[in-house]
Scaffold this active site. Structure first.
Site, PDB file in Angstrom:
ATOM      1  N   GLU A 399       0.947  -1.126   0.064  1.00 21.61           N
ATOM      2  CA  GLU A 399      -0.179   0.008   0.051  1.00 21.61           C
ATOM      3  C   GLU A 399       1.015   1.319  -0.180  1.00 21.61           C
ATOM      4  O   GLU A 399       0.588   2.291  -0.571  1.00 21.61           O
ATOM      5  CB  GLU A 399      -0.946   0.006   1.184  1.00 21.61           C
ATOM      6  CG  GLU A 399      -2.162   1.159   1.288  1.00 21.61           C
ATOM      7  CD  GLU A 399      -1.403   2.392   2.230  1.00 21.61           C
ATOM      8  OE1 GLU A 399      -2.098   3.385   1.984  1.00 21.61           O
ATOM      9  OE2 GLU A 399      -0.471   2.246   2.660  1.00 21.61           O
ATOM     10  N   HIS A 495       5.671   7.318   9.398  1.00 22.80           N
ATOM     11  CA  HIS A 495       6.643   6.856   8.452  1.00 22.80           C
ATOM     12  C   HIS A 495       8.098   6.914   8.921  1.00 22.80           C
ATOM     13  O   HIS A 495       8.739   6.968   8.011  1.00 22.80           O
ATOM     14  CB  HIS A 495       6.366   7.518   7.231  1.00 22.80           C
ATOM     15  CG  HIS A 495       5.176   7.207   6.391  1.00 22.80           C
ATOM     16  ND1 HIS A 495       4.635   7.470   5.159  1.00 22.80           N
ATOM     17  CD2 HIS A 495       4.062   6.229   6.635  1.00 22.80           C
ATOM     18  CE1 HIS A 495       3.662   7.109   4.659  1.00 22.80           C
ATOM     19  NE2 HIS A 495       3.098   6.224   5.627  1.00 22.80           N
TER      20      HIS A 495
END
Ligand SMILES: *[C@@H]1O[C@H](CO)[C@@H](O)[C@H](O)[C@H]1NC(C)=O
Ligand SMILES: *[C@@H]1O[C@H](CO)[C@@H](O)[C@H](O)[C@H]1NC(C)=O
Length: 690
Positions: A399, A495
């Protein structure tokens, strides 16, 4: 999560459609980009369903579902999933696929894995140094330091950035939006040939780089502002569009067709200039060296770094990035609970599994919740439960590179999904902190309200999620009827290498009760969609939203074009939705069970399902044909905050560059397209031919 599409929306993402914003941008784009699903903000009308269609038996199973939650089990799933970084296409990532499938198997659920071969992208080499006018230079750190990180964490990079070198003056460009460059130009700042330093937010990574390239910038360094984790660096993709770049519109299967890397369709998906994420600390080091024009006053209010001047230079930056694009195998894992009465109707729950680093928040808080739902459904099955319709639990891969796993699968299964998917319920970064956020296409609003009234609030005693939610937050709403859910927003480790189990256990959800709440809402929504004899979709809420959007549009356009076509088609939908509601009520109240009644319910259900497809348009949005939904979607004008009627909003911004007559004609055409889409939805809901 994938990359943000627009700023105000928390990030989310993907199988069907949209995730936005800088933190866990809920790009919850799964599939429905293709089918046209999209996540958005939306307020929630607080009506509630009054029907009692759920049988006593079904209620008993729902209670059992809620009471069998276990924060302990969820935390142990999360720990196992996050032991190692598991970037898509790597061996540790394959092991997480195996882990998820093993859990499904041990629960005796029917499970399978679907692999695709797709083009991914990894870093090979990167360097950054500052060269001062006195001839000295300093290397600037690109990796994250400190914490409990190890060498298995991929170094910070932008997936699909081209390789390249720039030795040039640095310039600060704020968020890197068009208007930021206009503000710089007004001060006489020339950015061409420079290395642009931009802060993250408001615009997708890909857009920041594309806009910079169009201005003649040589390379882009992107940093994320924050007070904590100042040396954290936000990885992310800079690909444009969704899915495997080599198989646009079809699935990347073995021996299937693939475009070449030099194909124009492929080339235009990747930025033309190199880019790289950097930490807030590294950005500050660069800012201290800038001279030239002052930072425009409009930027200062929200700026956390102390930047006085924007440059360019005089200090030079020497930036090099080398990456490689590689074909890798990715793995989507599924568990299927076959429906006993309507096996050909699918309720899909999805979450991606791949992570930039350890992925405790993004995305495995969602995976842990999905596994706990699987565990509890397996328990119900042992007590005799079988859903009426088929439930499919989906664990997507890749993804983070651009919703690749889910997109490939949807592309492969487009016709079956288009005709048989009842709803798609996505959860990406399930837990980031306190406070529920939920987005749904409006026909699911009522159900969402009802379900949150039954789930206990994780952060206060004797309160339901619903009570807490209505007093503290505004909801968000999404576009196949779909939903996206999560707790918290804007987590600082997004992230970065710090998105680990320890961060979750210390900050995100120390008692794992927020995970329990998300799993409760997610699983209960599914039980209703899979078990209620009449599918709980209500188009009244859609009408309220459509009317609201039309009002906003009317103020924006000030009578320059006619909104009459939209107003007329909404009226058509109002009449049909009312009939459908009455029909549903009548069918629910009927006690006698008979073949004819079953058939009547099924016919109504098919109409409720297919009405959402009316909003899709085969041609999609102009210039962004992968967005098919004409009611919901991000505008391509990065400065627009509007997330409805994207085709019309786009036409309004294009019209500024046209003559008045041409501009109005372009807007009017998009208005007609939306009007026809609403009319298609009305015809589908009515179910009769004209
Ligand atoms: C810039 O960095 C590259 C790669 O590290 C190096 O090969 C090159 O010599 C440097 N250029 C200058 C002018 O220092
Ligand atoms: C589960 O929740 C209970 C009650 O809130 C708490 O005492 C316990 O520590 C939690 N367990 C975990 C693993 O977080």
């Amino acid at each position: 999560m994938a990359q943000p599409f627009y700023s105000t929306i928390p990030k989310s993402t993907s199988i069907f459609t949209s995730k936005p914003s800088p933190s866990c941008p809920f790009l919850f784009v799964l599939i429905l980009c293709i089918l046209g699903l999209y996540t958005l903000y939306n307020h929630h009308p607080h009506s509630s369903r009054t029907d009692t269609q759920t049988s006593r038996n079904a209620l008993r199973f729902q209670d059992h579902f809620l009471s069998s939650a276990s924060n302990y089990t969820i935390s142990s799933y999360l720990r196992a999933l996050t032991l190692h970084p598991h970037l898509a296409g790597t061996e540790p990532s394959r092991r997480t696929a195996l882990y998820v499938q093993t859990q499904f198997k041990e629960l005796r659920l029917q499970t399978h894995v679907r692999d695709y071969n797709v083009l991914l992208s990894y870093p090979v080499y990167a360097s950054l140094s500052a060269h001062f006018i006195d001839g000295t230079f300093k290397n600037l750190p690109l990796a994250e330091q400190g914490g409990t990180q190890n060498d298995d964490v991929v170094r910070p990079y932008h997936a699909y950035s081209p390789s390249g070198t720039a030795y040039a003056k640095a310039v600060f460009v704020n968020y890197g939006k068009e208007e930021d460059y206009r503000a710089l130009a007004a001060q006489g700042v020339d950015v061409s040939g420079c290395v642009a330093v931009a802060r993250r937010g408001e615009v997708s990574r890909n857009a920041v780089v594309e806009i910079a390239a169009a201005r003649g910038v040589a390379a882009v360094l992107l940093y994320t502002e924050g007070d904590r984790f100042r040396n954290g660096v936000e990885r992310g993709t800079v690909m444009r569009g969704l899915g495997d770049p080599l198989t646009p519109g079809w699935a990347g299967v073995d021996d299937g067709e693939r475009l070449g890397l030099e194909d124009n369709e492929v080339v235009k998906k990747f930025p033309r200039i190199p880019s790289m994420p950097i930490s807030a600390d590294t950005a500050d080091t660069i800012f201290r060296l800038l001279e030239g024009a002052r930072v425009p006053s409009e930027w200062r209010d929200t700026l956390k770094s102390k930047v006085a001047r924007v440059g360019p230079g005089p200090t030079m930056l020497n930036f090099t990035y080398q990456g490689e694009k590689k074909m890798e195998t990715i793995h989507n894992v599924f568990a299927v609970i076959r429906g006993s009465e309507e096996p050909d109707r699918f309720v899909l729950l999805g979450n991606h599994r791949d992570a930039w680093t350890y992925g405790a928040v993004d995305p495995n808080s969602g995976t842990a919740a999905l596994l706990d739902i699987a565990r509890r459904y397996a328990l119900l099955m042992r007590l005799g439960w079988n859903p009426r319709r088929t439930i499919i639990l989906c664990s997507w891969d890749a993804e983070e590179f651009g919703m690749i796993g889910s997109t490939e699968w949807v592309e492969e299964n487009l016709v079956n999904l288009g005709s048989k998917a009842v709803a798609y319920l996505n959860v990406d970064c399930a837990v980031q902190g306190p406070g529920l956020f939920a987005g749904a296409t409006p026909q699911l609003d009522d159900l969402l309200v009802e379900v949150t009234k039954k789930v206990k609030d994780p952060d206060s005693a004797d309160t339901t999620v619903y009570e807490k939610w209505t007093t503290t937050n505004k909801g968000i709403s999404v576009g196949v009827p779909s939903i996206d859910l999560y707790y918290g927003r804007d987590f600082p480790v997004y992230h970065t290498a710090f998105d680990s189990y320890n961060w979750m256990a210390n900050y995100g959800d120390p008692l794992f009760q927020r995970h329990v709440a998300v799993a409760g809402i997610w699983g209960l929504l599914t039980l209703h969609l899979a078990d209620d004899p009449i599918i709980p979709l209500n188009y009244r809420a859609y009408i309220v939203e459509l009317q609201e959007y039309t009002k906003v549009l009317s103020n924006l356009l000030e009578g320059s074009v006619s909104l009459h076509p939209i107003i007329t088609s909404i009226q058509q939908l109002v009449a049909v939705a009312k009939e459908a509601e009455q029909e549903a009520k009548k069918l629910r109240d009927q006690e006698i069970v008979g073949e004819l009644l079953v058939l009547k319910k099924r016919t109504l259900n098919d109409r409720l399902m297919s009405a959402e497809r009316g909003f899709l348009d085969a041609e999609g949005l102009q210039g962004r044909q992968w967005f098919k939904h004409l009611v919901y979607g991000p505008s391509s004008d990065f400065e627009s905050k509007l997330v409805f009627f994207p085709g019309i909003i786009d036409a309004i911004s294009r019209s500024k560059r046209m003559s008045q007559t041409e501009g109005q004609a372009a807007i009017q055409h998009e208005i007609w397209r939306v009007a026809r889409a609403i009319q298609r939805a009305a015809y589908a809901l009515k179910g009769e031919l004209t």
